[in-house]
Design a protein around this motif. Structure first.
Motif, PDB file in Angstrom:
ATOM      1  N   LEU A 176      48.581  19.905 -13.244  1.00 53.37           N
ATOM      2  CA  LEU A 176      49.625  20.650 -12.554  1.00 53.37           C
ATOM      3  C   LEU A 176      50.178  19.832 -11.401  1.00 53.37           C
ATOM      4  O   LEU A 176      49.456  19.500 -10.452  1.00 53.37           O
ATOM      5  CB  LEU A 176      49.056  21.973 -12.037  1.00 53.37           C
ATOM      6  CG  LEU A 176      50.063  23.006 -11.532  1.00 53.37           C
ATOM      7  CD1 LEU A 176      50.837  23.618 -12.695  1.00 53.37           C
ATOM      8  CD2 LEU A 176      49.360  24.107 -10.736  1.00 53.37           C
ATOM      9  N   ALA A 177      51.468  19.507 -11.460  1.00 55.66           N
ATOM     10  CA  ALA A 177      52.131  18.787 -10.367  1.00 55.66           C
ATOM     11  C   ALA A 177      52.636  19.800  -9.346  1.00 55.66           C
ATOM     12  O   ALA A 177      53.259  20.810  -9.709  1.00 55.66           O
ATOM     13  CB  ALA A 177      53.285  17.962 -10.905  1.00 55.66           C
ATOM     14  N   LEU A 178      52.391  19.546  -8.070  1.00 55.95           N
ATOM     15  CA  LEU A 178      52.851  20.426  -6.998  1.00 55.95           C
ATOM     16  C   LEU A 178      54.169  19.886  -6.450  1.00 55.95           C
ATOM     17  O   LEU A 178      54.256  18.721  -6.043  1.00 55.95           O
ATOM     18  CB  LEU A 178      51.804  20.515  -5.890  1.00 55.95           C
ATOM     19  CG  LEU A 178      50.392  20.928  -6.308  1.00 55.95           C
ATOM     20  CD1 LEU A 178      49.530  21.204  -5.076  1.00 55.95           C
ATOM     21  CD2 LEU A 178      50.405  22.129  -7.236  1.00 55.95           C
ATOM     22  N   LEU A 179      55.189  20.739  -6.432  1.00 48.98           N
ATOM     23  CA  LEU A 179      56.535  20.339  -6.042  1.00 48.98           C
ATOM     24  C   LEU A 179      57.122  21.309  -5.032  1.00 48.98           C
ATOM     25  O   LEU A 179      56.692  22.455  -4.919  1.00 48.98           O
ATOM     26  CB  LEU A 179      57.456  20.318  -7.269  1.00 48.98           C
ATOM     27  CG  LEU A 179      57.086  19.418  -8.448  1.00 48.98           C
ATOM     28  CD1 LEU A 179      58.074  19.648  -9.597  1.00 48.98           C
ATOM     29  CD2 LEU A 179      57.060  17.962  -8.036  1.00 48.98           C
ATOM     30  N   HIS A 180      58.144  20.846  -4.333  1.00 48.21           N
ATOM     31  CA  HIS A 180      59.009  21.739  -3.570  1.00 48.21           C
ATOM     32  C   HIS A 180      60.061  22.330  -4.502  1.00 48.21           C
ATOM     33  O   HIS A 180      60.328  21.786  -5.583  1.00 48.21           O
ATOM     34  CB  HIS A 180      59.702  20.970  -2.439  1.00 48.21           C
ATOM     35  CG  HIS A 180      58.792  20.603  -1.310  1.00 48.21           C
ATOM     36  ND1 HIS A 180      58.213  21.545  -0.487  1.00 48.21           N
ATOM     37  CD2 HIS A 180      58.374  19.388  -0.855  1.00 48.21           C
ATOM     38  CE1 HIS A 180      57.471  20.930   0.427  1.00 48.21           C
ATOM     39  NE2 HIS A 180      57.540  19.633   0.218  1.00 48.21           N
ATOM     40  N   GLU A 183      62.721  20.386  -7.085  1.00 45.90           N
ATOM     41  CA  GLU A 183      62.200  19.107  -7.556  1.00 45.90           C
ATOM     42  C   GLU A 183      61.824  19.109  -9.041  1.00 45.90           C
ATOM     43  O   GLU A 183      61.365  18.098  -9.560  1.00 45.90           O
ATOM     44  CB  GLU A 183      61.012  18.674  -6.693  1.00 45.90           C
ATOM     45  CG  GLU A 183      61.437  18.351  -5.265  1.00 45.90           C
ATOM     46  CD  GLU A 183      60.302  17.966  -4.339  1.00 45.90           C
ATOM     47  OE1 GLU A 183      60.571  17.469  -3.233  1.00 45.90           O
ATOM     48  OE2 GLU A 183      59.124  18.180  -4.708  1.00 45.90           O
ATOM     49  N   LEU A 184      62.025  20.233  -9.717  1.00 46.29           N
ATOM     50  CA  LEU A 184      61.971  20.256 -11.173  1.00 46.29           C
ATOM     51  C   LEU A 184      63.382  19.938 -11.642  1.00 46.29           C
ATOM     52  O   LEU A 184      64.296  20.754 -11.501  1.00 46.29           O
ATOM     53  CB  LEU A 184      61.512  21.617 -11.695  1.00 46.29           C
ATOM     54  CG  LEU A 184      61.409  21.762 -13.215  1.00 46.29           C
ATOM     55  CD1 LEU A 184      60.394  20.791 -13.808  1.00 46.29           C
ATOM     56  CD2 LEU A 184      61.065  23.205 -13.593  1.00 46.29           C
ATOM     57  N   ILE A 185      63.587  18.741 -12.158  1.00 43.62           N
ATOM     58  CA  ILE A 185      64.932  18.236 -12.431  1.00 43.62           C
ATOM     59  C   ILE A 185      65.153  18.072 -13.930  1.00 43.62           C
ATOM     60  O   ILE A 185      64.230  18.242 -14.728  1.00 43.62           O
ATOM     61  CB  ILE A 185      65.179  16.914 -11.683  1.00 43.62           C
ATOM     62  CG1 ILE A 185      64.205  15.828 -12.154  1.00 43.62           C
ATOM     63  CG2 ILE A 185      65.039  17.134 -10.171  1.00 43.62           C
ATOM     64  CD1 ILE A 185      64.440  14.472 -11.496  1.00 43.62           C
ATOM     65  N   GLY A 199      52.269  21.098 -16.456  1.00 42.42           N
ATOM     66  CA  GLY A 199      52.949  22.158 -15.739  1.00 42.42           C
ATOM     67  C   GLY A 199      53.255  21.736 -14.318  1.00 42.42           C
ATOM     68  O   GLY A 199      52.784  20.696 -13.838  1.00 42.42           O
ATOM     69  N   VAL A 200      54.079  22.540 -13.648  1.00 36.97           N
ATOM     70  CA  VAL A 200      54.394  22.301 -12.238  1.00 36.97           C
ATOM     71  C   VAL A 200      54.245  23.614 -11.492  1.00 36.97           C
ATOM     72  O   VAL A 200      54.336  24.705 -12.070  1.00 36.97           O
ATOM     73  CB  VAL A 200      55.810  21.728 -12.054  1.00 36.97           C
ATOM     74  CG1 VAL A 200      55.990  20.430 -12.832  1.00 36.97           C
ATOM     75  CG2 VAL A 200      56.885  22.735 -12.440  1.00 36.97           C
ATOM     76  N   PRO A 205      59.671  29.729  -7.806  1.00 38.12           N
ATOM     77  CA  PRO A 205      59.419  30.207  -9.172  1.00 38.12           C
ATOM     78  C   PRO A 205      57.956  30.287  -9.548  1.00 38.12           C
ATOM     79  O   PRO A 205      57.606  30.947 -10.526  1.00 38.12           O
ATOM     80  CB  PRO A 205      60.157  29.178 -10.042  1.00 38.12           C
ATOM     81  CG  PRO A 205      60.175  27.942  -9.224  1.00 38.12           C
ATOM     82  CD  PRO A 205      60.267  28.383  -7.801  1.00 38.12           C
ATOM     83  N   GLY A 206      57.090  29.617  -8.808  1.00 33.11           N
ATOM     84  CA  GLY A 206      55.674  29.634  -9.150  1.00 33.11           C
ATOM     85  C   GLY A 206      55.326  28.590 -10.190  1.00 33.11           C
ATOM     86  O   GLY A 206      55.784  27.451 -10.122  1.00 33.11           O
ATOM     87  N   ILE A 207      54.533  28.974 -11.193  1.00 27.07           N
ATOM     88  CA  ILE A 207      54.035  28.036 -12.202  1.00 27.07           C
ATOM     89  C   ILE A 207      55.033  27.952 -13.354  1.00 27.07           C
ATOM     90  O   ILE A 207      55.461  28.977 -13.896  1.00 27.07           O
ATOM     91  CB  ILE A 207      52.661  28.480 -12.740  1.00 27.07           C
ATOM     92  CG1 ILE A 207      51.681  28.745 -11.585  1.00 27.07           C
ATOM     93  CG2 ILE A 207      52.119  27.430 -13.712  1.00 27.07           C
ATOM     94  CD1 ILE A 207      51.402  27.559 -10.709  1.00 27.07           C
ATOM     95  N   VAL A 208      55.381  26.734 -13.727  1.00 29.60           N
ATOM     96  CA  VAL A 208      56.265  26.491 -14.861  1.00 29.60           C
ATOM     97  C   VAL A 208      55.554  25.541 -15.820  1.00 29.60           C
ATOM     98  O   VAL A 208      55.150  24.449 -15.426  1.00 29.60           O
ATOM     99  CB  VAL A 208      57.603  25.868 -14.418  1.00 29.60           C
ATOM    100  CG1 VAL A 208      58.487  25.572 -15.633  1.00 29.60           C
ATOM    101  CG2 VAL A 208      58.329  26.786 -13.436  1.00 29.60           C
ATOM    102  N   VAL A 209      55.361  25.972 -17.067  1.00 30.85           N
ATOM    103  CA  VAL A 209      54.722  25.156 -18.070  1.00 30.85           C
ATOM    104  C   VAL A 209      55.726  24.113 -18.577  1.00 30.85           C
ATOM    105  O   VAL A 209      56.912  24.402 -18.744  1.00 30.85           O
ATOM    106  CB  VAL A 209      54.220  26.013 -19.241  1.00 30.85           C
ATOM    107  CG1 VAL A 209      53.608  25.155 -20.343  1.00 30.85           C
ATOM    108  CG2 VAL A 209      53.184  27.023 -18.732  1.00 30.85           C
ATOM    109  N   THR A 210      55.243  22.883 -18.801  1.00 27.22           N
ATOM    110  CA  THR A 210      56.115  21.818 -19.246  1.00 27.22           C
ATOM    111  C   THR A 210      55.600  21.227 -20.559  1.00 27.22           C
ATOM    112  O   THR A 210      54.507  21.549 -21.021  1.00 27.22           O
ATOM    113  CB  THR A 210      56.196  20.695 -18.194  1.00 27.22           C
ATOM    114  OG1 THR A 210      54.868  20.179 -17.968  1.00 27.22           O
ATOM    115  CG2 THR A 210      56.770  21.210 -16.885  1.00 27.22           C
ATOM    116  N   GLY A 211      56.382  20.333 -21.132  1.00 24.99           N
ATOM    117  CA  GLY A 211      55.970  19.608 -22.313  1.00 24.99           C
ATOM    118  C   GLY A 211      55.941  20.486 -23.556  1.00 24.99           C
ATOM    119  O   GLY A 211      56.701  21.451 -23.694  1.00 24.99           O
ATOM    120  N   ASN A 212      55.024  20.174 -24.482  1.00 23.00           N
ATOM    121  CA  ASN A 212      54.960  20.872 -25.767  1.00 23.00           C
ATOM    122  C   ASN A 212      54.592  22.336 -25.635  1.00 23.00           C
ATOM    123  O   ASN A 212      54.823  23.122 -26.544  1.00 23.00           O
ATOM    124  CB  ASN A 212      53.934  20.186 -26.685  1.00 23.00           C
ATOM    125  CG  ASN A 212      54.379  18.792 -27.083  1.00 23.00           C
ATOM    126  OD1 ASN A 212      55.573  18.495 -27.104  1.00 23.00           O
ATOM    127  ND2 ASN A 212      53.425  17.929 -27.412  1.00 23.00           N
TER     128      ASN A 212
END
Length: 216
Positions: A176-180, A183-185, A199-200, A205-212
């Protein structure tokens, strides 16, 4: 790990000087300027919201250690998050920068009193080193980042420490990457050595799942 200038996790040369690295350098500069523009109250509010999201998310993960990091400057995260993980009964391991470029070492975090000065202007655990393979024991990994995209591509500081490290995580371990916020671009430049996250976490928005595993 400090608002990175003289004390920077990324003190070594870039992994290559190709187009992706040049694009990353320009993107890093823009993102770092935006982080520096955040006021102390904005940083504190973001850290508090992020802490709540991550602690709630962590309750749903399997038991076991959390490999995390100690934020510095405007980097997302907080000591309160580390202490909250420990209060919930989850051991916390923090990175130790190696003397030579390579995978990060790890050591237990046992509260602010267990920290001391380290290289690159950082604070590190003063507890016993567990070695890079300690990452394999982690049930979850919190990763510093400047940005990420929905494919899970992560933009780091350019030092390559986490790209050398994350491959040791056990299969299926959430990264899990922590972002401001913001910063999810749309797109992060990618090199073959880059390690994606699953995920980030962001303050709003809280937790956002990424990738597959991402939906939609």
């Amino acid at each position: 790990m400090a608002e990175h200038g003289s004390g920077d996790r990324s003190s070594r040369e870039p992994l290559d000087g190709g187009p992706a690295e040049r694009a990353k350098a320009a993107l890093r500069a823009r993102l770092l300027d935006a982080r520096r523009a955040l006021t102390p109250p904005q940083r504190a509010q973001a850290a508090e919201k992020l802490c709540g999201h991550v602690l709630q998310w962590a309750r749903d993960q399997r038991s076991g250690p959390a490999c995390a990091y100690l934020p510095i400057g405007a980097e997302p995260g907080s000591v309160a998050l580390l202490d909250g993980l420990r209060a919930a009964g989850r051991p916390v391991l923090l990175p130790v920068v190696p003397a030579r470029p390579g995978p990060l070492d790890w050591a237990p975090y046992r509260g602010p009193g267990s920290l001391g000065p380290g290289p690159l202007g950082l604070r590190e655990p003063t507890t016993a080193r567990l070695g890079p393979d300690a990452l394999r024991t982690a049930a979850l990994v919190l990763v510093p980042a400047l940005a990420a995209d929905r494919a899970g591509h992560r933009l780091g500081r350019g030092g390559g420490y986490y790209d050398r490290t994350l491959g040791a995580a056990a299969a299926g371990t959430p990264l899990l990457a922590l972002l401001h916020d913001g910063e999810l671009i749309d797109d992060v430049p990618v090199d073959v050595h880059d390690r994606p996250v699953t995920g980030v976490a962001m303050p709003t928005p809280g937790i956002v799942v990424t990738g597959n595993n991402a939906r939609g």
